[in-house]
Design a protein around this motif. Sequence first.
Motif, short mmCIF file in Angstrom:
data_model
loop_
_atom_site.label_atom_id
_atom_site.label_comp_id
_atom_site.label_asym_id
_atom_site.label_seq_id
_atom_site.Cartn_x
_atom_site.Cartn_y
_atom_site.Cartn_z
N LYS A 246 44.39 52.55 10.39
CA LYS A 246 44.90 52.69 9.25
C LYS A 246 44.48 54.14 9.01
CE LYS A 246 43.53 49.75 6.29
NZ LYS A 246 43.57 49.02 4.97
N GLU A 247 43.44 54.62 9.26
CA GLU A 247 43.02 56.04 8.84
C GLU A 247 43.65 57.02 9.68
OE1 GLU A 247 38.82 56.21 10.09
OE2 GLU A 247 38.25 54.89 8.18
N LYS A 251 46.80 60.08 8.67
CA LYS A 251 46.70 61.53 9.05
C LYS A 251 47.97 62.16 9.50
CE LYS A 251 41.70 61.49 10.19
NZ LYS A 251 40.69 61.60 11.38
N GLY A 252 48.82 61.20 10.16
CA GLY A 252 50.03 61.45 10.57
C GLY A 252 50.13 62.28 11.96
N GLU A 258 49.24 56.77 21.23
CA GLU A 258 48.00 57.40 21.02
C GLU A 258 46.93 56.75 20.22
OE1 GLU A 258 49.16 61.37 19.92
OE2 GLU A 258 49.85 61.93 21.99
N ILE A 259 47.54 56.53 19.17
CA ILE A 259 46.92 55.62 18.15
C ILE A 259 46.42 54.18 18.55
CG2 ILE A 259 46.78 54.58 16.14
CD1 ILE A 259 48.64 56.63 14.58
N LYS A 290 52.80 54.47 2.78
CA LYS A 290 52.06 55.41 2.34
C LYS A 290 52.56 56.88 1.75
CE LYS A 290 48.47 52.27 1.88
NZ LYS A 290 48.31 52.04 0.67
N LYS A 291 53.54 57.18 2.77
CA LYS A 291 54.14 58.35 2.36
C LYS A 291 55.00 58.55 1.26
CE LYS A 291 54.30 60.02 7.32
NZ LYS A 291 55.22 60.49 8.40
#
Length: 292
Positions: A246-247, A251-252, A258-259, A290-291
Amino acid sequence: MYSYLDITNNEFEYLQKAVRTGVQDYLLKPFNAEEMLTMLERIKPKLPVLPQESESAELRGQGGEVLHSRAGMPDLGHLRDAVVLDLRMKDSETLEEVRKAIRQLSKYKWGDEYADAMLMGIVSLALSFASERGIPYDRLWENGGDNSPYERLRELDSWEAAEGWMLALYRKLIQLMENMRPTKASNLFVAAINYIEEHYADSELSAEQVSCGVFVDPSYLRRVFRKESGFSIVDHITHIRMKKAKELLLKGNRKLSEIAESVGYSDPNYFGKCFKKRFGMTPTEYEQLKKR
């Protein structure tokens, strides 16, 4: 009044208090989603009708966030996971999780039966956690005599007051936890937690590897971990990975693959399934939410 008390077999004092407050049912810890759903079916006729999915998707919570159809109401199972683990690790996110749950509930009119039940469910998390660690019931409040949690909530008159009261309860619990003398088992638990924090990105991380890292027998560490937190070692590995994911999503500018790899998942599709199971939405949906 209907509440979901999370109590162990020996917590008869809490059960007696629960009966006096009008609790309809309770669950023995640890409980799973199937047990929760079964209990909800038993008391379903006494609960108010909730908004349909199409209506829930349009509702907005405080702060202007669009509530996801499955995230439009608090998920007590997820809240329990987060609160119990965060409290045990003295994690500052405990208060934020509680605040988030109450603000999701605030879409209901103050005094709504369903909202009352959910509020008592959040209170019960604190009560059972305190009980399991030998913290007396009356130490969770500075004053108020022998009033039950339900009676204390009934004295409030708004969601703002409920949020303040609930956060004060959890702050007190955190304070009492910090004052507790560590034991051999709790020290071992913390060591295991720290090892997981350092190695969660390893896709091969397992209970056996963690036990080797803290130099104890795997079966012994499993027992200690379950006793100290109510969760398995694998549960906690997943909890940490999802928290870190989530963190990174917030950050986007990172590819999903990759995440996934950064938090210990070699298969992005499997990571996505785990994330959705945990939070009720895909990583992409979470990022977009969240955006907004």
